[in-house]
Design a protein around this motif. Structure first.
Motif, PDB file in Angstrom:
ATOM      1  N   THR A   5       0.715  -1.168  -0.126  1.00 21.69           N
ATOM      2  CA  THR A   5      -0.040   0.039  -0.074  1.00 21.69           C
ATOM      3  C   THR A   5       0.902   1.340   0.025  1.00 21.69           C
ATOM      4  O   THR A   5       2.013   1.276   0.374  1.00 21.69           O
ATOM      5  CB  THR A   5      -0.905   0.080   1.119  1.00 21.69           C
ATOM      6  OG1 THR A   5      -0.119   0.112   2.471  1.00 21.69           O
ATOM      7  CG2 THR A   5      -1.789  -1.272   1.232  1.00 21.69           C
ATOM      8  N   ARG A   6       0.272   2.463  -0.528  1.00 18.32           N
ATOM      9  CA  ARG A   6       1.005   3.531  -0.246  1.00 18.32           C
ATOM     10  C   ARG A   6       1.547   3.773   0.892  1.00 18.32           C
ATOM     11  O   ARG A   6       2.752   4.383   1.066  1.00 18.32           O
ATOM     12  CB  ARG A   6       0.209   4.754  -0.978  1.00 18.32           C
ATOM     13  CG  ARG A   6       1.015   6.222  -1.107  1.00 18.32           C
ATOM     14  CD  ARG A   6      -0.099   7.206  -1.199  1.00 18.32           C
ATOM     15  NE  ARG A   6       0.369   8.616  -1.511  1.00 18.32           N
ATOM     16  CZ  ARG A   6       0.719   9.407  -0.409  1.00 18.32           C
ATOM     17  NH1 ARG A   6       0.308   8.969   0.678  1.00 18.32           N
ATOM     18  NH2 ARG A   6       1.215  10.312  -0.503  1.00 18.32           N
ATOM     19  N   PRO A   7       0.985   3.749   1.921  1.00 24.88           N
ATOM     20  CA  PRO A   7       1.575   4.158   3.087  1.00 24.88           C
ATOM     21  C   PRO A   7       2.575   3.294   3.508  1.00 24.88           C
ATOM     22  O   PRO A   7       3.856   3.674   4.264  1.00 24.88           O
ATOM     23  CB  PRO A   7       0.401   3.919   4.424  1.00 24.88           C
ATOM     24  CG  PRO A   7      -0.834   4.130   3.504  1.00 24.88           C
ATOM     25  CD  PRO A   7      -0.725   3.686   2.212  1.00 24.88           C
ATOM     26  N   ASN A   8       2.734   1.926   3.452  1.00 22.78           N
ATOM     27  CA  ASN A   8       3.626   0.922   3.815  1.00 22.78           C
ATOM     28  C   ASN A   8       4.821   1.189   2.790  1.00 22.78           C
ATOM     29  O   ASN A   8       5.948   1.336   3.262  1.00 22.78           O
ATOM     30  CB  ASN A   8       3.115  -0.539   3.548  1.00 22.78           C
ATOM     31  CG  ASN A   8       2.361  -0.906   4.559  1.00 22.78           C
ATOM     32  OD1 ASN A   8       1.983  -0.550   5.635  1.00 22.78           O
ATOM     33  ND2 ASN A   8       1.729  -1.972   4.141  1.00 22.78           N
ATOM     34  N   LEU A   9       4.576   1.616   1.531  1.00 26.43           N
ATOM     35  CA  LEU A   9       5.849   2.012   0.797  1.00 26.43           C
ATOM     36  C   LEU A   9       6.441   3.235   1.080  1.00 26.43           C
ATOM     37  O   LEU A   9       7.766   3.291   1.145  1.00 26.43           O
ATOM     38  CB  LEU A   9       5.238   1.876  -0.770  1.00 26.43           C
ATOM     39  CG  LEU A   9       4.818   0.623  -1.411  1.00 26.43           C
ATOM     40  CD1 LEU A   9       4.113   0.695  -2.667  1.00 26.43           C
ATOM     41  CD2 LEU A   9       5.954  -0.307  -1.632  1.00 26.43           C
ATOM     42  N   VAL A  10       5.595   4.315   1.359  1.00 25.41           N
ATOM     43  CA  VAL A  10       6.272   5.511   1.906  1.00 25.41           C
ATOM     44  C   VAL A  10       7.091   5.444   3.187  1.00 25.41           C
ATOM     45  O   VAL A  10       8.060   5.798   3.311  1.00 25.41           O
ATOM     46  CB  VAL A  10       5.103   6.599   2.132  1.00 25.41           C
ATOM     47  CG1 VAL A  10       5.751   7.812   3.146  1.00 25.41           C
ATOM     48  CG2 VAL A  10       4.643   7.044   0.640  1.00 25.41           C
ATOM     49  N   PHE A  11       6.331   4.467   4.242  1.00 27.29           N
ATOM     50  CA  PHE A  11       7.204   4.303   5.406  1.00 27.29           C
ATOM     51  C   PHE A  11       8.447   3.524   5.084  1.00 27.29           C
ATOM     52  O   PHE A  11       9.566   3.725   5.750  1.00 27.29           O
ATOM     53  CB  PHE A  11       6.297   3.255   6.327  1.00 27.29           C
ATOM     54  CG  PHE A  11       7.008   3.222   7.618  1.00 27.29           C
ATOM     55  CD1 PHE A  11       6.977   4.130   8.412  1.00 27.29           C
ATOM     56  CD2 PHE A  11       7.473   1.994   7.964  1.00 27.29           C
ATOM     57  CE1 PHE A  11       7.224   4.035   9.919  1.00 27.29           C
ATOM     58  CE2 PHE A  11       8.219   1.663   9.145  1.00 27.29           C
ATOM     59  CZ  PHE A  11       7.797   2.773  10.019  1.00 27.29           C
ATOM     60  N   LEU A  12       8.421   2.393   4.109  1.00 28.95           N
ATOM     61  CA  LEU A  12       9.873   1.666   3.795  1.00 28.95           C
ATOM     62  C   LEU A  12      10.686   2.543   3.167  1.00 28.95           C
ATOM     63  O   LEU A  12      12.102   2.667   3.513  1.00 28.95           O
ATOM     64  CB  LEU A  12       9.104   0.344   2.797  1.00 28.95           C
ATOM     65  CG  LEU A  12      10.286  -0.395   2.336  1.00 28.95           C
ATOM     66  CD1 LEU A  12      11.060  -1.272   3.593  1.00 28.95           C
ATOM     67  CD2 LEU A  12      10.044  -1.593   1.363  1.00 28.95           C
ATOM     68  N   ALA A  13      10.466   3.378   2.351  1.00 25.81           N
ATOM     69  CA  ALA A  13      11.109   4.378   1.574  1.00 25.81           C
ATOM     70  C   ALA A  13      11.981   5.431   2.514  1.00 25.81           C
ATOM     71  O   ALA A  13      13.160   5.564   2.607  1.00 25.81           O
ATOM     72  CB  ALA A  13      10.436   5.029   0.557  1.00 25.81           C
ATOM     73  N   ALA A  14      11.133   6.072   3.298  1.00 26.77           N
ATOM     74  CA  ALA A  14      11.648   7.076   4.445  1.00 26.77           C
ATOM     75  C   ALA A  14      12.324   6.279   5.406  1.00 26.77           C
ATOM     76  O   ALA A  14      13.336   6.903   5.982  1.00 26.77           O
ATOM     77  CB  ALA A  14      10.410   7.891   4.903  1.00 26.77           C
ATOM     78  N   GLY A  15      11.928   5.116   5.828  1.00 25.48           N
ATOM     79  CA  GLY A  15      12.631   4.213   6.756  1.00 25.48           C
ATOM     80  C   GLY A  15      14.054   3.818   6.174  1.00 25.48           C
ATOM     81  O   GLY A  15      14.995   3.918   7.002  1.00 25.48           O
ATOM     82  N   GLY A  16      13.939   3.570   5.040  1.00 28.72           N
ATOM     83  CA  GLY A  16      15.320   3.004   4.251  1.00 28.72           C
ATOM     84  C   GLY A  16      16.308   4.274   4.520  1.00 28.72           C
ATOM     85  O   GLY A  16      17.315   4.062   4.597  1.00 28.72           O
TER      86      GLY A  16
END
Length: 158
Positions: A5-16
């Motif tokens: 999902t968009r929130p999960n992907l955003v969290f993954l990218a920013a978390g990276g």
């Protein structure tokens, strides 16, 4: 259940980006490997990507994930540039590469003297590497992966 999902992907990218920043700080403060000027340049887009990620979790739309992708692409590009400087493929900034006039006319003996300012870290030297790749190279590779995640987030409708 869709995990992409968009929130999960955003969290993954920013978390990276946050993980890469924590890694940089680990090398700086725990491993005692001070960053050069180009290392700092690579950090700024990660900081921006973290902030963009926090905003993107609150504001819907594709704009912020695309901006996050641009930040990750910027740090990846700086990492490629830094790698080229380290491998002498091209010249780096005169302020942090061997023989640069911007070092204030200091000679090698001046740099080793206790009477001159310390803290000059050369951009064209590799202080650490793994599998023949420097930290700058690893940042470039990891950040390019983050670009792809940001683009998936921008494309996600959920």
């Amino acid at each position: 259940m869709n995990l992409l999902t968009r929130p999960n992907l955003v969290f993954l990218a920013a978390g990276g980006s946050a993980a890469l920043m924590l890694g940089a700080l680990f090398f700086q403060y725990v491993m005692k490997l001070p960053p050069c000027e180009l290392c700092y340049w690579q950090r700024y887009p990660h900081i921006a990507a973290i902030a963009i990620g926090m905003l993107a979790l609150m504001i819907p739309g594709r704009g912020l994930p695309l901006l996050g992708a641009l930040a990750a692409l910027t740090t990846s590009g700086i990492g490629v540039y830094h790698t080229g400087v380290e491998r002498a493929w091209w010249k780096g900034p005169e302020s942090c590469t061997g023989g640069g006039d911007a070092l204030g006319g200091l000679s090698g003996s001046d740099l080793l003297s206790m009477d001159t300012p310390t803290g000059i870290v050369m951009c064209d030297e590799v202080p650490w590497e793994m599998f023949t790749l420097s930290m700058a190279s690893w940042n470039a590779i990891a950040s390019f992966g983050l670009v792809l995640i940001w683009l998936l987030a921008a494309r996600s409708r959920v």
